[in-house]
Each structure stands twice: as structure tokens, then as C-alpha cells.
Design an enzyme around this catalytic site. Structure first.
Site, PDB file in Angstrom:
ATOM      1  N   GLU A 296       0.828  -1.227   0.000  1.00  0.00           N
ATOM      2  CA  GLU A 296       0.000   0.000   0.000  1.00  0.00           C
ATOM      3  C   GLU A 296       0.850   1.260   0.000  1.00  0.00           C
ATOM      4  O   GLU A 296       0.488   2.269   0.615  1.00  0.00           O
ATOM      5  CB  GLU A 296      -0.948   0.025   1.210  1.00  0.00           C
TER       6      GLU A 296
HETATM    7  C1  LIG Z   1       2.229  -9.848   0.160  1.00  0.00           C
HETATM    8  C2  LIG Z   1       2.086  -8.714  -0.811  1.00  0.00           C
HETATM    9  C3  LIG Z   1       0.829  -8.310  -1.210  1.00  0.00           C
HETATM   10  C4  LIG Z   1       0.678  -7.288  -2.157  1.00  0.00           C
HETATM   11  N1  LIG Z   1      -0.567  -6.961  -2.620  1.00  0.00           N
HETATM   12  C5  LIG Z   1      -0.669  -6.123  -3.687  1.00  0.00           C
HETATM   13  C6  LIG Z   1      -1.921  -5.934  -4.348  1.00  0.00           C
HETATM   14  O1  LIG Z   1      -2.953  -6.479  -3.936  1.00  0.00           O
HETATM   15  N2  LIG Z   1      -1.956  -5.140  -5.449  1.00  0.00           N
HETATM   16  C7  LIG Z   1      -0.848  -4.520  -5.941  1.00  0.00           C
HETATM   17  O2  LIG Z   1      -0.954  -3.831  -6.940  1.00  0.00           O
HETATM   18  N3  LIG Z   1       0.348  -4.668  -5.334  1.00  0.00           N
HETATM   19  C8  LIG Z   1       0.461  -5.460  -4.231  1.00  0.00           C
HETATM   20  N4  LIG Z   1       1.682  -5.650  -3.634  1.00  0.00           N
HETATM   21  C9  LIG Z   1       2.832  -4.924  -4.139  1.00  0.00           C
HETATM   22  C10 LIG Z   1       3.289  -3.846  -3.160  1.00  0.00           C
HETATM   23  O3  LIG Z   1       2.376  -2.788  -3.133  1.00  0.00           O
HETATM   24  C11 LIG Z   1       4.700  -3.426  -3.580  1.00  0.00           C
HETATM   25  O4  LIG Z   1       5.555  -4.503  -3.216  1.00  0.00           O
HETATM   26  C12 LIG Z   1       5.140  -2.128  -2.939  1.00  0.00           C
HETATM   27  O5  LIG Z   1       4.405  -1.058  -3.457  1.00  0.00           O
HETATM   28  C13 LIG Z   1       6.621  -1.843  -3.150  1.00  0.00           C
HETATM   29  O6  LIG Z   1       6.993  -2.014  -4.494  1.00  0.00           O
HETATM   30  P1  LIG Z   1       8.240  -2.942  -4.839  1.00  0.00           P
HETATM   31  O7  LIG Z   1       8.032  -4.254  -4.166  1.00  0.00           O
HETATM   32  O8  LIG Z   1       8.436  -2.961  -6.299  1.00  0.00           O
HETATM   33  O9  LIG Z   1       9.455  -2.253  -4.140  1.00  0.00           O
HETATM   34  P2  LIG Z   1      10.331  -1.086  -4.762  1.00  0.00           P
HETATM   35  O10 LIG Z   1       9.459  -0.034  -5.346  1.00  0.00           O
HETATM   36  O11 LIG Z   1      11.388  -1.669  -5.618  1.00  0.00           O
HETATM   37  O12 LIG Z   1      10.980  -0.470  -3.445  1.00  0.00           O
HETATM   38  C14 LIG Z   1      12.141  -1.030  -2.812  1.00  0.00           C
HETATM   39  C15 LIG Z   1      12.608  -0.044  -1.746  1.00  0.00           C
HETATM   40  O13 LIG Z   1      12.978   1.204  -2.357  1.00  0.00           O
HETATM   41  C16 LIG Z   1      12.241   2.273  -1.789  1.00  0.00           C
HETATM   42  N5  LIG Z   1      11.893   3.235  -2.824  1.00  0.00           N
HETATM   43  C17 LIG Z   1      11.421   2.973  -4.072  1.00  0.00           C
HETATM   44  N6  LIG Z   1      11.206   4.136  -4.719  1.00  0.00           N
HETATM   45  C18 LIG Z   1      11.530   5.138  -3.882  1.00  0.00           C
HETATM   46  C19 LIG Z   1      11.517   6.563  -3.962  1.00  0.00           C
HETATM   47  N7  LIG Z   1      11.088   7.218  -5.035  1.00  0.00           N
HETATM   48  N8  LIG Z   1      11.926   7.265  -2.893  1.00  0.00           N
HETATM   49  C20 LIG Z   1      12.324   6.640  -1.760  1.00  0.00           C
HETATM   50  N9  LIG Z   1      12.362   5.308  -1.628  1.00  0.00           N
HETATM   51  C21 LIG Z   1      11.962   4.565  -2.663  1.00  0.00           C
HETATM   52  C22 LIG Z   1      11.000   1.634  -1.158  1.00  0.00           C
HETATM   53  O14 LIG Z   1      10.488   2.415  -0.098  1.00  0.00           O
HETATM   54  C23 LIG Z   1      11.544   0.284  -0.697  1.00  0.00           C
HETATM   55  O15 LIG Z   1      12.135   0.410   0.550  1.00  0.00           O
HETATM   56  C24 LIG Z   1       1.839  -6.636  -2.661  1.00  0.00           C
HETATM   57  C25 LIG Z   1       3.098  -7.029  -2.226  1.00  0.00           C
HETATM   58  C26 LIG Z   1       3.234  -8.074  -1.342  1.00  0.00           C
HETATM   59  C27 LIG Z   1       4.619  -8.513  -0.953  1.00  0.00           C
END
Ligand SMILES: Cc1cc2nc3c(=O)[nH]c(=O)nc-3n(C[C@H](O)[C@H](O)[C@H](O)COP(=O)(O)OP(=O)(O)OC[C@H]3O[C@@H](n4cnc5c(N)ncnc54)[C@H](O)[C@@H]3O)c2cc1C
Length: 596
Positions: free
Chosen positions: A438
Site C-alpha cells: 500500500e
Molecule cells: C504480500 C504482498 C501483497 C501485495 N498486494 C498487492 C496488491 O494487492 N496489489 C498490488 O498492486 N500490489 C500489491 N503488492 C505490491 C506492493 O504494493 C509493492 O511490493 C510495494 O508497493 C513496493 O513495491 P516494490 O516491491 O516494487 O518495491 P520497490 O518499489 O522496488 O521499493 C524497494 C525499496 O525502495 C524504496 N523506494 C522505491 N522508490 C523510492 C523513492 N522514489 N523514494 C524513496 N524510496 C523509494 C522503497 O520504499 C523500498 O524500501 C503486494 C506485495 C506483497 C509482498
């Protein structure tokens, strides 16, 4: 000892910190009474503790399974979901004309607190359906509302939220799923989404997927995104939703926790193309999705508080039973570990953090209610500002303390906390996702410091700060040592909040400096505002004690909780301000190569 819904704490927060009863002055909630609030919370407690808490462990152990595109949920989940539908819980805070119970969001959030504590993996499904209902109510066409809302509100159908793709996580604008218009006004979607919570399962008859995708020739980034409704089953033309749409789960994630929640890789349009319809206007997808995300962010905050509560209760009961060593104030040797000051400190610390976070999330729910229902446009606008300010704090603080308290529970259990059979490890594993999904808590901090702080010329913050100063005055008027202590710490915290917000909002501030301090700023805000709400609760408790009404010992404990939070977390706010202002030069001083 399984979970017992903390109804007394929940009602105290609703009634004496958020003043939920004031909503009865609005036309929409004119029927709201303390009796109704208590009855609903009592029923919610019964349902969540009896039906859901008992299958939490089985959900963790068995998880969901996928075979031939069909997901089978963990033992007991399907039956519990049927009970959930029968109780009408999905419609708790949705309007009666749409088939809901018509109760305030504040009660909806309190229900989430219990639901997620009892069974977080189960609770995620209904939580996402809530967000989709919200989008359809606010932005659906009359026909869409008529077709989809009734069964979503009963819970017979569920919903999912589809943003994430392998290359598009926090950077949603990088997503590639495409949507091509058809002559009949529908669209055909193609693409793959990952991590989709409850994307496929066997509990509901149909699943309504809300999917962010790109229409042809749309610009790059978030500006080019549109939101689509893509059901698992389509209408056969006679009102029977039996025609299978081309959307399938092609994978199920193996996760650290929430094993009972099916986290799916979804393929849209793998063969014929998935049929969907636009929600709202084309290229307004992010605005639409934000309706869903704001609801989900608040509810994920409630998940954090819920899981913290469940873990805290487990720690408390273990600490009263486990005996080790000699303690200063008891003759019994060995003494129950709750008598050791460090264990006692951990328990009080967890209790205080839960109370502060619960107050923030319920206050956010209450603000959402007033923003919608007040008959006074000025109150509505002010409440909307409060909701906007509190949403990132509800999400980040609720989930941060969720992880912290679940970790504390493991610590209180000692070695047994690290052994799966006690169940403490499950809460810790389950809690860990909440600061990530989220919008990670880092992204919440950017929203708070980068967007919310400057909205309407800083009014969101200045209104909050003015209220906090009133609380300081009210505490000083109590003329008691404990309230003088709370007032003193709150005064220092609010002054620090004001100066730090001014530093952060300075238009001349280097963006890199501000972003380097954003997470510390978010924590500073949460601790200051959480301390303020606990002080409001303490003031109400003192009044109730003077009136000799209700459970005096409980009210006294609310004052002591506020005192502890003020003496520790409010007292540390000036140090957090130093962290906020540390600046990018320090954060980036060591090179990337130098870091390793
Ligand atoms: C169990 C689970 C359920 C989920 N359910 C859903 C769902 O129902 N629908 C859906 O669409 N998604 C879902 N997600 C996805 C989830 O919302 C994303 O994993 C989350 O938004 C983070 O994206 P990412 O994993 O690509 O991490 P990344 O975006 O790669 O982030 C990695 C790290 O970098 C940091 N970071 C990235 N960009 C920036 C920035 N601009 N400034 C500062 N820090 C930054 C982040 O804070 C984090 O610490 C789910 C994920 C999991 C694991």
C-alpha cells in the site's frame, strides 16, 4: 490464550478520544447512539474472536494452493467467509441504499482492527473489497453501480487491486499492461500483474479486479494510466455471471508470512484478451486508484494496530505465566517474568504505542466521516484536511508499531518466541509486510513531507498544531503533577513539530535534504500527534474519574498510559528533529563504493 478483542480500549478510543457520538448531529448518522456503537463492536468482537482467530494458525501452516488456475484457500477460510457474508460485515460502513449497514467509517476502522488481529491473512480479502466498493460509489457509472455494487457490498463477490508489475512497484507509472478500446465501449486488456492479494480464490462467486492499465497512445508515466473493472466472470446476457473472462492466476507467491492470503501473479488476456470497462475518465486512473488506496492505507494502518494488539496480548499472558529468577517486589521464587522491570517496560511500551496508533487511525476514520457527512461546508473541508494529514501517519505509524510490538512479543517469549510452535513468530512474520505494501512507509513519508505539508499553504499542519496547543492548556488546567508532566512534554513536542515543519517546508530547502529527513519527520509527527490524542484521552478519563462514573481503575490506567508516552516518546521528539535536519550531505557523505 487466543485473541480477545479489546472492546474496552476500542470503545474508549471511539467515544472519548474521537468523540464518535458527535456524528449523531449529522443527518447521515442521526441514528448513531452509544448503545448502537457498543452493540456493533460487541458483535464484531464475537465474530472475529470465535470464527476467525481460531483458523489463523491453520492458515499460516497450510496456506493457499494453486492448481490449474484455481486457488484453494486454507482450511476453514471458505466457511468463515460464508459467515462473514451472512453477518453482513462487508457492508458495515457503506450506505444503506446501496445495501450496507450505513455506519460510520470510524466503526469500520474499529472493525478492521479486530478483523486483522483475529486473522490478517483472511482480513486482507474484505479489506481490498472495501476499497473497490469505495471507488465504484465515488466514480462508477449508474450502470456499473447497479451491476457490481450490490454483490460486492454483501461480500458474495470480492475485489482485488492491480497496480504492481515486475518493473513497476513504487514507480507505478512504469506499468505496461495495455487496454485497447472496442467498438461497444468495452476494452480488451493484456498484461501481467504481480503480488495481487486475493487475486484468485474459492470463497466468493465472482472476483472484480480493478486494474491500472495504459490505453493506446497515452503519455508515459502516471498521467497515461486508466482504471478498468475486469471481472472474473462476465454476464452471459441474461444476468448470469457465468462466462469465464480471460484473467487467470498463473502463480502464487511463497511468502515470509500471511500464508493464508493468496498473493497471485495474474495474467490478463493470455489468449483472447480480458474484457474490462473504464472506471471514471480515461487517463484519470491514478485519481481513481487513490480513492481505493486511501481506504486501503487507513485499513493497513488498522492491520498494524490489530497485529500489534494480538501479539501484545500473547506477550502479556506469557509474561504472567513464565517464571524466571528473583524479582524485587515479589516473594515468590522464581517470579513470573512480568515482575522484572525490563519485561514490564516492554509490555507498557507496547500498550502505549498501540493506544497512540489506534487513536490516530480511528481519528482518521472519524475525519473521513465528517468530511462526508457534516452539514457544514467549513467542517467538511477541515475534516478532509485532517483525513489527508492523518492518512500517511495512520499507515506508517500503525504498521511500524505493528512490527515493533510483534518483535517485542518474540523478545518477551525469549527462545520460545523464535520457535514456531508458540505462534509469536507467525505474528512477527505476518506483520512484516505491512510497512511495505500500500505504498511503502518511505513513500508515505514523501507524501507527508512533500505533498501534505504544503497543501493549502500548510493549513493541514497549522490546524493540527493549534489543536495540540489547546490540549496543552487543558492539561495545565488540571493542576496535577501528572498532567503538568504531560503538558510540559506535549508543549515541547508541538513547538518542535512547528519549527521542524517550517524547516521542512522552506521553499529554499534543497529537496535532497528534505527527502533525507522525511521518514524521521513522519515519525516525529506520529509521536507528537499520538501523544496529543493520548492526552485528550487522559483528560476525558480524569473527568470520568471525577464524575465517579464507570471503571475508575481503567480510566486511571489511561492517564498513566498518556504519562508514559509523554515521558518517553514525546520527550524524544526534539532528538527526532535533529535527525530530520541531518541533511543530505551526511546521508551521502560515504560513497556507494565506500558503503560496502
Ligand atoms: C504480500 C504482498 C501483497 C501485495 N498486494 C498487492 C496488491 O494487492 N496489489 C498490488 O498492486 N500490489 C500489491 N503488492 C505490491 C506492493 O504494493 C509493492 O511490493 C510495494 O508497493 C513496493 O513495491 P516494490 O516491491 O516494487 O518495491 P520497490 O518499489 O522496488 O521499493 C524497494 C525499496 O525502495 C524504496 N523506494 C522505491 N522508490 C523510492 C523513492 N522514489 N523514494 C524513496 N524510496 C523509494 C522503497 O520504499 C523500498 O524500501 C503486494 C506485495 C506483497 C509482498
Amino acid at each position: 490464550m487466543s485473541y480477545q478483542a479489546p472492546v474496552r480500549d476500542i470503545l474508549f478510543t471511539l467515544e472519548h478520544i474521537c468523540q464518535i457520538q458527535t456524528l449523531a448531529a449529522t443527518k447521515q448518522y442521526a441514528d448513531l447512539s452509544p448503545d448502537l456503537t457498543q452493540a456493533i463492536m460487541g458483535e464484531a468482537a464475537k465474530f472475529t474472536t470465535q470464527e476467525l482467530a481460531s483458523i489463523n494458525r491453520a492458515g499460516d501452516q497450510a496456506g493457499s494452493t494453486l492448481a490449474d488456475g484455481v486457488v484453494t484457500t486454507a482450511p476453514g477460510f471458505k466457511q468463515a467467509y460464508a459467515q462473514f457474508v451472512e453477518g453482513g460485515w462487508q457492508g458495515l460502513s457503506f450506505p444503506e441504499p446501496d445495501g450496507g449497514m450505513g455506519l460510520p467509517n470510524a466503526l469500520g476502522v474499529a472493525f478492521m482492527d479486530m478483523l486483522q488481529a483475529a486473522n490478517m491473512a483472511f482480513g486482507l480479502g474484505p479489506m481490498l473489497t472495501m476499497g473497490a466498493i469505495e471507488v465504484l460509489i465515488q466514480a462508477g457509472t449508474p450502470e456499473q453501480k447497479q451491476t457490481w455494487l450490490p454483490k460486492l457490498i454483501t461480500g458474495e463477490w470480492s475485489a482485488s487491486m492491480n497496480l504492481t508489475e515486475p518493473q513497476a512497484g513504487s514507480d507505478v507509472g512504469a506499468l505496461r499492461t495495455s487496454a485497447k478500446a472496442r467498438a461497444d465501449g468495452s476494452f480488451v486488456l493484456k498484461g501481467q500483474k504481480i503480488f495481487i492479494t486475493w487475486g484468485e480464490h474459492d470463497c466468493a462467486q465472482n472476483i472484480v479486479h480493478l486494474v491500472l492499465a495504459r490505453t493506446e497512445n497515452s503519455p508515459a508515466g502516471t498521467k497515461g494510466l486508466s482504471l478498468f473493472l475486469v471481472p472474473k466472470y462476465l454476464d452471459d446476457g441474461a444476468g448470469n455471471f457465468t462466462v469465464r473472462n480471460d484473467v487467470f492466476a498463473i502463480g502464487l507467491e511463497h511468502k515470509l508470512g500471511i500464508h493464508g492470503s493468496p498473493t497471485c501473479t495474474m495474467e490478463y488476456g493470455g489468449s483472447t484478451g480480458a474484457v474490462g470497462w473504464l472506471i471514471g475518465e480515461e487517463m484519470r486512473g491514478m485519481a481513481m486508484m487513490f480513492i481505493m488506496m486511501n481506504s486501503a492505507r487507513l485499513n493497513v494502518g488498522a492491520q498494524g494496530v490489530g497485529i500489534a494488539e494480538r501479539a501484545w496480548q500473547q506477550a502479556y499472558f506469557y509474561a504472567t505465566e513464565r517464571k524466571q529468577g528473583k524479582a524485587a517486589d515479589v516473594d515468590e521464587i522464581p517470579a513470573a517474568i512480568i515482575h522484572h522491570p525490563d519485561v514490564r517496560r516492554m509490555l507498557l511500551d507496547g500498550k502505549a504505542k498501540i493506544a497512540a496508533a489506534r487513536a490516530i487511525i480511528y481519528a482518521c476514520g472519524m475525519a473521513a466521516d465528517l468530511a462526508e457527512a457534516s452539514g457544514d461546508a467549513k467542517i467538511r473541508a477541515r475534516a478532509k484536511r485532517r483525513e489527508d494529514l492523518l492518512t500517511p501517519l495512520a499507515k506508517s505509524f500503525g504498521t511500524d508499531i505493528g512490527v515493533e510490538v510483534a518483535s517485542m512479543n518474540v523478545q518477551v517469549h525469549g527462545g520460545m518466541g523464535f520457535i514456531e510452535e508458540t505462534g509469536a513468530a507467525q505474528h512477527y512474520r505476518d506483520a512484516r509486510i505491512t510497512p511495505i505494501y500500500e505504498g511503502t512507509n518511505g513513500i508515505q513519508a514523501i507524501d507527508l513531507a512533500g505533498r501534505k505539508l504544503s497543501m493549502q499553504g500548510g493549513l493541514l499542519f497549522s490546524e493540527m498544531i493549534a489543536e495540540m496547543r489547546e490540549t496543552v492548556i487543558a492539561c495545565n488546567e488540571q493542576k496535577s503533577p501528572v498532567f503538568a508532566r504531560i503538558a510540559n512534554q506535549l508543549e515541547r513536542a508541538v513547538t518542535t513539530l512547528q519549527t521542524t515543519a517550517t524547516w521542512m517546508a522552506d521553499p529554499a530547502r534543497d529537496r535532497k535534504d528534505a527527502l533525507s529527513g522525511a521518514t524521521a519527520f513522519q515519525t516525529l509527527c506520529a509521536h507528537s500527534i499520538g501523544g496529543h490524542y493520548l492526552a485528550i484521552g487522559a483528560l476525558a478519563a480524569a473527568k470520568l474519574i471525577r464524575a465517579k462514573t464507570g471503571d475508575g481503575a481503567y480510566y486511571q490506567s489511561r492517564i498513566e498510559l498518556a504519562d508514559y508516552f509523554a515521558s518517553t516518546y514525546l520527550a524524544a521528539v526534539p532528538a527526532l528533529a535533529e535527525q530530520v535536519q541531518v541533511g543530505a550531505d551526511v546521508i551521502f557523505a560515504i560513497s556507494i563504493e565506500g558503503l560496502i
